[in-house]
Design a protein around this motif. Structure first.
Motif, PDB file in Angstrom:
ATOM      1  N   ASN A  37     102.198-106.412 -15.666  1.00 13.50           N
ATOM      2  CA  ASN A  37     102.860-106.630 -14.572  1.00 13.50           C
ATOM      3  C   ASN A  37     102.148-106.693 -13.375  1.00 13.50           C
ATOM      4  O   ASN A  37     101.327-105.802 -13.285  1.00 13.50           O
ATOM      5  CB  ASN A  37     104.080-105.867 -14.706  1.00 13.50           C
ATOM      6  CG  ASN A  37     105.156-105.978 -13.386  1.00 13.50           C
ATOM      7  OD1 ASN A  37     104.705-105.162 -12.389  1.00 13.50           O
ATOM      8  ND2 ASN A  37     106.164-106.535 -13.557  1.00 13.50           N
ATOM      9  N   ASN A  38     102.279-107.751 -12.579  1.00 13.68           N
ATOM     10  CA  ASN A  38     101.571-107.760 -11.341  1.00 13.68           C
ATOM     11  C   ASN A  38     101.799-106.567 -10.466  1.00 13.68           C
ATOM     12  O   ASN A  38     100.693-106.067  -9.785  1.00 13.68           O
ATOM     13  CB  ASN A  38     101.677-109.165 -10.781  1.00 13.68           C
ATOM     14  CG  ASN A  38     101.196-110.351 -11.369  1.00 13.68           C
ATOM     15  OD1 ASN A  38     100.302-110.265 -12.194  1.00 13.68           O
ATOM     16  ND2 ASN A  38     101.959-111.494 -11.277  1.00 13.68           N
ATOM     17  N   GLU A  39     102.698-106.352 -10.259  1.00 13.21           N
ATOM     18  CA  GLU A  39     103.167-104.999  -9.296  1.00 13.21           C
ATOM     19  C   GLU A  39     102.353-103.783  -9.854  1.00 13.21           C
ATOM     20  O   GLU A  39     101.832-103.082  -9.063  1.00 13.21           O
ATOM     21  CB  GLU A  39     104.593-104.859  -9.449  1.00 13.21           C
ATOM     22  CG  GLU A  39     105.040-103.653  -8.351  1.00 13.21           C
ATOM     23  CD  GLU A  39     106.519-103.318  -8.226  1.00 13.21           C
ATOM     24  OE1 GLU A  39     106.801-102.388  -7.839  1.00 13.21           O
ATOM     25  OE2 GLU A  39     107.128-104.227  -9.074  1.00 13.21           O
ATOM     26  N   ASN A  40     102.258-103.590 -11.244  1.00 13.74           N
ATOM     27  CA  ASN A  40     101.592-102.427 -11.660  1.00 13.74           C
ATOM     28  C   ASN A  40     100.066-102.626 -11.591  1.00 13.74           C
ATOM     29  O   ASN A  40      99.311-101.571 -11.160  1.00 13.74           O
ATOM     30  CB  ASN A  40     101.776-102.332 -13.256  1.00 13.74           C
ATOM     31  CG  ASN A  40     103.267-101.859 -13.552  1.00 13.74           C
ATOM     32  OD1 ASN A  40     103.867-101.414 -12.757  1.00 13.74           O
ATOM     33  ND2 ASN A  40     103.521-102.231 -14.815  1.00 13.74           N
ATOM     34  N   MET A  88     107.856-103.794 -17.849  1.00 17.43           N
ATOM     35  CA  MET A  88     108.241-104.936 -17.235  1.00 17.43           C
ATOM     36  C   MET A  88     106.971-106.018 -17.394  1.00 17.43           C
ATOM     37  O   MET A  88     106.640-106.851 -16.453  1.00 17.43           O
ATOM     38  CB  MET A  88     108.474-104.689 -15.642  1.00 17.43           C
ATOM     39  CG  MET A  88     109.700-103.981 -15.398  1.00 17.43           C
ATOM     40  SD  MET A  88     109.966-103.628 -13.679  1.00 17.43           S
ATOM     41  CE  MET A  88     110.635-105.221 -13.205  1.00 17.43           C
ATOM     42  N   THR A  89     106.521-106.236 -18.465  1.00 14.25           N
ATOM     43  CA  THR A  89     105.583-107.194 -19.069  1.00 14.25           C
ATOM     44  C   THR A  89     106.024-108.610 -18.674  1.00 14.25           C
ATOM     45  O   THR A  89     107.159-108.909 -18.714  1.00 14.25           O
ATOM     46  CB  THR A  89     105.012-106.855 -20.413  1.00 14.25           C
ATOM     47  OG1 THR A  89     106.034-107.065 -21.251  1.00 14.25           O
ATOM     48  CG2 THR A  89     104.334-105.564 -20.814  1.00 14.25           C
ATOM     49  N   LYS A  90     104.941-109.483 -18.502  1.00 17.91           N
ATOM     50  CA  LYS A  90     105.357-110.882 -18.167  1.00 17.91           C
ATOM     51  C   LYS A  90     106.015-111.610 -19.646  1.00 17.91           C
ATOM     52  O   LYS A  90     106.815-112.461 -19.453  1.00 17.91           O
ATOM     53  CB  LYS A  90     103.972-111.618 -17.725  1.00 17.91           C
ATOM     54  CG  LYS A  90     103.543-111.096 -16.558  1.00 17.91           C
ATOM     55  CD  LYS A  90     102.223-111.944 -16.279  1.00 17.91           C
ATOM     56  CE  LYS A  90     101.735-111.463 -14.963  1.00 17.91           C
ATOM     57  NZ  LYS A  90     100.424-112.182 -14.729  1.00 17.91           N
TER      58      LYS A  90
END
Length: 493
Positions: free
Chosen positions: A183-186, A472-474
């Motif tokens: 996840n980009n946020e992580n 929340m993986t892509k």
């Protein structure tokens, strides 16, 4: 330090000598070729001397032509080469094992990487042991660790970002994740927290983890530290973010929830029903470790009615000669167990094992015979200690042992009401915790039934087709459920 090239050979050598505090290990050589001064400088114990002589000095001294920086780069068979004009960068490269060559009159310095790195080889893990699965552990060499990770995650999707941390003593940090999954946020949260650090130095990965975690006031770890490459790579393949620090054999993984600290990669290597049983056993052990001793104190102090009558008689006989109240008796034995554990950890391996076994038996038996404690409490304390050791994470096991002490005190003060108050406070505290901004008690809060497989139990692999919603993986699908269940047996006819 601001310097201007070109400068004289003597001036350059004096600056380097001053910057390295007149180090006796600094080697400075000047070669005169066709009226041209070539200054070679390096720190003796930091470079490979055989390569220095063969690949560098021999090539320079055997030439009868004048040299330029371009000639050095093109003719010397060393691939790791950079040109630098800032003195602080030149000094830093020399400290890390580079040889600097300055040709008088040139506008910068050429640096050749000839590091003489002496690190231990890949060995069996000491702090995290597995019955099934790979036994190798990380080392203090970042390059070796990266090779192991690249070997296990053999895909172009693997991203390795380089960061430098530390204002006085710099350390190289690598952020590792799968581009199409994490996840980009992580990733951005991890990257930004490391970049924002304003510290003089970072001694180890565990120190870095304490600097970037969400809360420093809690006893519960929010990021997992591991020395096992298989656990590190498995976490990354699930969509988590890994962090590696040079000179540290421990890797950092996040975000993590509370229940991740009771998981082991060994659960994956077993059959699903065995893995579920072992994982459930760890959770039961955690609950027993927290509540057994406080319940003993509460029952003997306030609630005799909850003890079976047959057990109450033997318990009364056992405590007849004990001069201390139950709360003090329990605290003394808990401290004794902690002392034995710490002594066993600090002593050499064979002596430490003997100390733990013999010391526990001798001191426990002596305490009962001397009337300092009851034999039933010895059993309860031993069971609580064993239960806390079942946690695969050493930090989580230590946290569980630590929270027993305030619970014993509250049980001694208010009985079961004190235990309920302590457990309520513990749950509220855990509800407030986060790991890289993610809920610490997920999948219980917020409730995610689909994530129970990654937390409390295992299902057969063909049925485990989805990824954790907590991360929340892509890509939320591991593989097609229909194809996973499809059988293509050979027709015997």
């Amino acid at each position: 330090m601001v310097t201007r090239f070109p400068m004289s050979a003597e001036e350059f050598m004096n600056i380097v000598k001053e910057e390295l505090n007149d180090s006796p290990d600094l080697i400075q050589k000047v070669f005169q070729i066709k009226g041209q001064s070539i200054i070679v400088q390096y720190i003796a114990y930091q470079i490979k001397k055989d390569r220095l002589e063969r690949d560098l000095l021999e090539v320079i001294t055997s030439s009868n032509n004048r040299w330029t920086n371009e000639d050095l780069i093109n003719k010397i068979p060393i691939s790791s080469t950079v040109q630098e004009e800032k003195m602080d960068k030149i000094i830093q490269q020399m400290i890390h094992g580079s040889v600097s060559i300055y040709i008088e009159g040139e506008k910068n310095v050429v640096l050749f990487a000839l590091q003489n790195q002496n690190h231990r080889s890949l060995n069996r893990a000491e702090t995290e042991s597995l019955v099934f699965g790979p036994q190798v552990s990380f080392t203090e060499s970042l390059i070796t660790n990266l090779n192991v990770v690249r070997w296990r995650l053999d895909t172009e999707d693997l991203v390795v970002e380089k960061l430098i941390v530390g204002e006085r003593i710099q350390s190289e940090v690598r952020i590792v994740y799968l581009k199409s999954l994490a996840n980009n946020e992580n990733v951005e949260t991890m990257r930004q927290r490391i970049k924002d650090l304003k510290v003089a130095e970072v001694e180890d990965t565990s120190v870095l983890g304490q600097l970037i975690e969400d809360s420093s006031s809690t006893v519960f770890p929010q990021l997992i530290f591991t020395e096992l490459p298989d656990r590190f790579c498995t976490s990354i393949s699930r969509g988590r973010i890994g962090v590696m620090v040079d000179k540290s054999p421990t890797m950092l993984i996040g975000p993590m929830n509370l229940f991740s600290f009771f998981e082991s990669t060994e659960d994956l290597y077993m059959r699903w029903n065995m893995g579920t049983f072992i994982r459930s056993l760890r959770f039961i052990a955690m609950a027993l470790s927290i509540i057994l001793t406080p319940m003993y104190v509460a029952a003997l102090t306030f609630h005799y009615e909850i003890i079976p009558s047959t057990l109450l008689v033997s318990l009364g006989q056992s405590r007849a000669t004990v001069p201390f109240p139950p709360v003090l008796e329990a605290l003394l034995l808990e401290m004794l167990i902690e002392l034995l554990r710490e002594a066993g950890a600090r002593l050499p391996t064979k002596v430490g094992q003997t100390m733990g076994i013999v010391g526990g038996i001798v001191l426990g038996q002596a305490a009962v015979e001397a009337g300092f404690t009851s034999n039933i409490l010895i059993i309860i304390i031993a069971l609580s200690a064993l239960s806390s050791f079942t946690a695969p994470s050493y930090l989580m096991g230590t946290a569980i042992r630590l929270i027993r002490f305030p619970m014993i005190l509250l049980a001694g003060a208010w009985g079961i009401i004190g235990i309920v108050f302590a457990l309520s406070f513990l749950v509220i505290h855990l509800l407030k915790q986060k790991s890289l901004g993610r809920p610490y008690l997920s999948p219980i809060y917020p409730f995610q039934w689909n994530d129970f497989n990654d937390s409390f139990f295992r299902v057969p692999f063909p049925k485990n087709t989805g990824r954790s919603k907590y991360l929340m993986t892509k890509d939320q699908d591991r593989y097609s459920k229909a194809k996973a269940s499809e059988r293509k047996d050979v027709d015997p006819t």
